[in-house]
Design an enzyme around this catalytic site. Structure first.
Site, PDB file in Angstrom:
ATOM      1  CB  SER A 133      -0.888   0.018   1.249  1.00  0.00           C
ATOM      2  OG  SER A 133      -0.101   0.276   2.410  1.00  0.00           O
ATOM      3  CG  ASP A 134       1.225   5.912  -1.235  1.00  0.00           C
ATOM      4  OD1 ASP A 134       2.192   6.065  -0.453  1.00  0.00           O
ATOM      5  OD2 ASP A 134       0.997   6.691  -2.177  1.00  0.00           O
ATOM      6  CD1 TRP A 135       4.907   5.585   4.879  1.00  0.00           C
ATOM      7  CD2 TRP A 135       4.761   4.333   3.039  1.00  0.00           C
ATOM      8  NE1 TRP A 135       6.038   4.802   4.799  1.00  0.00           N
ATOM      9  CE2 TRP A 135       5.970   4.021   3.677  1.00  0.00           C
ATOM     10  CE3 TRP A 135       4.444   3.651   1.866  1.00  0.00           C
ATOM     11  CZ2 TRP A 135       6.878   3.073   3.196  1.00  0.00           C
ATOM     12  CZ3 TRP A 135       5.343   2.713   1.373  1.00  0.00           C
ATOM     13  CH2 TRP A 135       6.531   2.434   2.027  1.00  0.00           C
ATOM     14  CB  THR A 136      -1.632   6.036   6.236  1.00  0.00           C
ATOM     15  OG1 THR A 136      -1.675   7.166   5.369  1.00  0.00           O
ATOM     16  CG2 THR A 136      -0.462   6.181   7.199  1.00  0.00           C
ATOM     17  CB  ALA A 137      -3.049   4.101   0.948  1.00  0.00           C
TER      18      ALA A 137
END
Length: 807
Positions: free
Chosen positions: A221-225
């Site tokens: 995932s992208d960061w916190t996604a």
């Protein structure tokens, strides 16, 4: 132990631990089984290491749009390999790049970080970049999959894209990286695709990426996604980043025990992470803590060469460039980007560069016998300039500055940013800090002062409160959308007097915990510049070089620009200088199109992009003729904001971004609308005069080849990028199907071969769910840009020129 033996030896909790980061930049280790952690690093134009700002110094390379402007996959491969060595110097084995989202929206804040508006060019760049990085044992991460073509509200919006448009425009660079370059990692986007978050979209991650394309690497995932536990894992998301994970860990163990997630699904994802660890050669004895600054001479030379190869000569009336005739005795170097090296855009791409050569420094070194004068002309900053002087910072436990400091350190300038952890001594979830700097005023008068923070802040001078973003703090667009708008004020300072500037900062009250940042800036009266002073210098000079454009304040992650126009006053400055000196050269720095209403009044325009740490040296090589500007536009430059219409409209929070134009983006859109941009896709002038003489079609069993005859009619070596476009009679927009860059010696005639694979002669048939051949007749048009097509070859189905059956 084999991978399966390791998996057999693991508990469920240990397998699950591999599926989320252990920290912001590392995967989890399992010490008892000898499974090491792997370190990741941003970004696409340099390897930063774990410190988000002010860390160990690194090499700053040209940004992605500049790399694409070279139209040279071999050069991009070379840069990718060098970037991998930089990543290893930071103890990292996973590089979080390249970014291959398309240039749909020219106001996209991350446009500089992406390659092109054309899928053939973007695919070639992605393939070369990934192969280069992975040739050195470092995993590349292609991102953001898929539909992240604007930054505004990227976390809340859904990109609504039909399958034909996805297949023909937005998928190709990802597909090429998977199928042809064997990319190790794919990062999902923040946005949703057609209503489903990309990190839990089974059609995207399982049907297309894994089953159709055969991807066997890690999807992160992208960061916190990440947005779910079961749905994301079952859709194909292997790794939740950053760590500690929010939706994995105990929640995933519980989901398995409750029967919501099959244990085999956890095992499959854990196996892919283990295979990645093995692929990059990570070892339990690896040193992840030490980060080295390796300022290599060969890297310096590579960045300098690439900066010139990427620069696009948009206009060159009367062969003003290079300045290689009578050496100018006096050169006026003017503009907001002249005395500073603008190396890259903002956000994840920023690094702490080894050094930075400004245009002014490069020009002075290249013209040692000339008088080189400098004038700012006008400011180009979005925020007030930072103070480049030591700033002490003391950290306190909690948000109320209670007790003794838990850590003190000194920064090089008046900005601090932390993405995730701050330091081992500081609890980043709730802390306060006090910044202090001594500033000696250089002039008497009213100075502008500014304050901005992700978290609350207040500023005082000599103990007197001046600015606050504390009680009045509200979220704005700065710092990835975590920060407030800049607070500004005016203070009267006296030359020679020293002032104590102090800033209180606190974070942990729920405003932000992922990104923390604080900055203060100061502008003296003389730093506003003077157009009149710039004009006076220009009048006395043999040549005037105006270096204008944008910077990392204007073009940055998590925020889109509001307009294609330059910042205020720059257009007026350029027009005034051009009126004062007929040998005016405008050097434009941006990672995206800007409008140039003065273009007709200026004899020479050079698009320099953000070329990395050798900025001024690369420019000087071009001005002197030591190097030719070898770039061509990878994105169309419009004449006006209105040329894009709805494409640049900002979406509402939780709204839909509808890709209603389909495949007609960029130059295809201009062709479909029957309008012409100011500078078209593929355009770029060299210093040689190269002609297109003839072209021939050669039909093979698996591809169509076009042989193009080129002739250099000048007395100097020059490069050319031959481009072939398919023009359909079905009404579909023209499209690039092949390109090749070549260098010709003086007066040389050469034939080059451009292969067109069958796939590029096809379009996606949504009714049949497959690729279908372009119906004949159609035309292949050949030339130096999308708007300058000099040779046309029509293909029909008669016996003399029948397309082969590729099967």
């Amino acid at each position: 132990m084999t991978l399966d033996e390791k998996l057999d030896a693991m508990t469920l909790a240990e397998q699950v631990s591999l599926l989320s980061g252990a920290s912001f930049w590392r995967t989890a280790a399992i010490d008892r089984l000898g499974i090491p952690a792997v370190k990741m690093t941003d970004g696409p134009n340099g390897a930063r290491g774990e410190d988000f700002s002010g860390g160990v110094r690194s090499a700053a390379y040209p940004v992605a749009i500049a790399l694409a402007a070279t139209f040279d996959p071999d050069l991009v491969h070379e840069i990718g390999a060098d970037l991998a060595r930089e990543a290893r110097s930071k103890g990292a084995r996973i590089l979080l790049g390249p970014t291959v989202n398309m240039h749909r929206n020219p106001l996209n804040g991350r446009n500089f970080e992406c390659f092109s508006e054309d899928p053939v060019l973007a695919s070639a760049m992605a393939r070369a970049y990934v192969r280069g990085v992975q040739s050195q044992g470092v995993a590349a991460t292609i991102k953001h999959f898929i539909g992240n073509e604007c930054e505004h509200e990227r976390r809340t919006t859904s990109s609504e894209i039909n399958e034909k448009t996805l297949r023909e425009i937005y998928f190709p660079p990802f597909e090429a990286a998977v199928k042809e370059a064997g990319v190790a990692c794919v990062m999902t986007a923040y946005n949703a695709l057609n209503g489903i978050h990309t990190s839990e979209n089974p059609w995207l991650l399982d049907t297309v990426l894994r089953r159709e394309w055969g991807f066997e690497g890690v999807v992160m995932s992208d960061w916190t996604a990440t947005h779910s536990t079961a749905a994301a894992l079952l859709a194909g998301l292997d790794l939740e980043m950053p760590g500690p994970g929010k939706f994995r860990g105990d929640m995933l163990v519980e989901a398995v025990e409750n029967g919501d997630v099959p244990r085999e699904a956890v095992r499959r994802a854990a196996r892919r992470v283990l295979r990645l660890i093995e692929r990059v050669g990570a070892k339990t004895t690896g040193d992840l803590e030490t980060e080295r600054a390796e300022d290599r001479p060969e890297t310096r030379a590579l960045i300098r060469r690439a900066g010139a190869e990427a620069a696009v000569l948009l206009k060159n009336d009367n062969n003003l460039l290079p300045l290689a005739g009578p050496t100018p005795r006096r050169i006026a170097v003017i503009g907001p980007n002249a005395a500073r090296a603008v190396m890259f855009g903002g956000g994840s791409a920023q690094i702490n560069a080894h050094y930075a050569i400004s245009p002014l420094e490069g020009i002075r070194a290249a013209f040692p016998d000339a008088t080189v004068d400098y004038a700012l002309g006008c400011p180009g900053d979005r925020y007030l300039p930072l103070i480049d002087a030591p700033v002490d910072i003391a950290f306190f436990a909690g948000t109320d500055f209670g007790g003794p400091p838990v850590l003190t350190k000194t920064g090089a300038r008046s900005e601090f940013r932390w993405f995730g952890p701050v330091a081992p001594e500081v609890d980043h979830r709730a802390f306060s800090a006090r910044l202090s700097a001594r500033y000696e005023a250089q002039e008497t008068g009213w100075h502008e002062i500014g304050l901005m923070s992700a978290g609350t802040s207040r500023l005082a001078i000599d103990g007197e409160p001046i600015l606050e973003a504390w009680e009045s703090w509200t979220r704005g667009f700065s710092y990835f959308g975590h920060g407030c708008a800049e607070r500004r004020g005016r203070v009267h300072l006296e030359a020679g007097k020293r002032y104590e500037i102090s800033v209180d900062y606190a974070c942990g009250d729920g405003i932000t915990t992922t990104l923390k940042a604080v900055r203060f800036g100061l502008r003296a009266p003389s730093s506003l510049g003077s157009i009149e002073d710039a004009v006076a210098l220009a009048r006395k000079a043999d040549a005037a070089v105006v270096v204008a454009g944008l910077n990392d304040d204007w073009e940055t992650e998590a925020e889109d620009r509001e307009s294609l126009n330059l910042p205020p006053a720059q257009n007026a400055l350029i027009e005034a200088v051009a009126a004062a000196n007929r040998s005016t050269i405008v050097v434009m720095q941006s990672g995206a199109p800007v409008t140039m209403p003065w273009a007709a009044k200026v004899p020479a325009i050079l698009q320099l992009w953000y070329p990395g740490q050798e900025c001024g040296n690369a420019l000087a090589d071009i001005l002197t003729g030591k190097a030719e500007p070898g770039g061509r536009l990878p994105q169309s430059f419009p004449a006006e904001d209105e040329d894009y219409g709805a494409l640049t409209r900002r979406p509402e929070a939780h709204g839909k971004v509808v890709y209603a134009e389909g495949t007609a983006i960029g130059y295809r859109g201009f062709a479909a609308r029957g309008t012409r941009p100011q500078f078209p896709f593929g355009h770029g002038l060299g210093y040689a005069r190269i002609e297109y003489v003839d072209a021939r079609l050669v039909f093979g069993e698996e591809q169509l080849t076009v042989e193009v005859d080129l002739l250099n009619r000048s007395e100097r070596k020059g490069s050319e990028v031959a481009q072939i476009y398919l023009i359909s009679e079905t009404g579909a927009p023209l499209r690039l199907v092949a390109f090749a860059k070549t260098v010709l010696a003086p007066m040389e005639k050469r034939s080059i071969r451009l292969a067109i694979p069958e796939r590029r002669l096809c379009g996606w048939d949504p009714d049949k769910g497959r690729w279908a051949r372009e119906p004949t007749p159609f035309t292949l048009a050949i030339g130096p840009s999308s708007a300058d097509l000099r040779i046309r070859k029509t293909i029909t189905e008669d016996r003399n020129s029948r397309l082969p059956d590729f099967g």
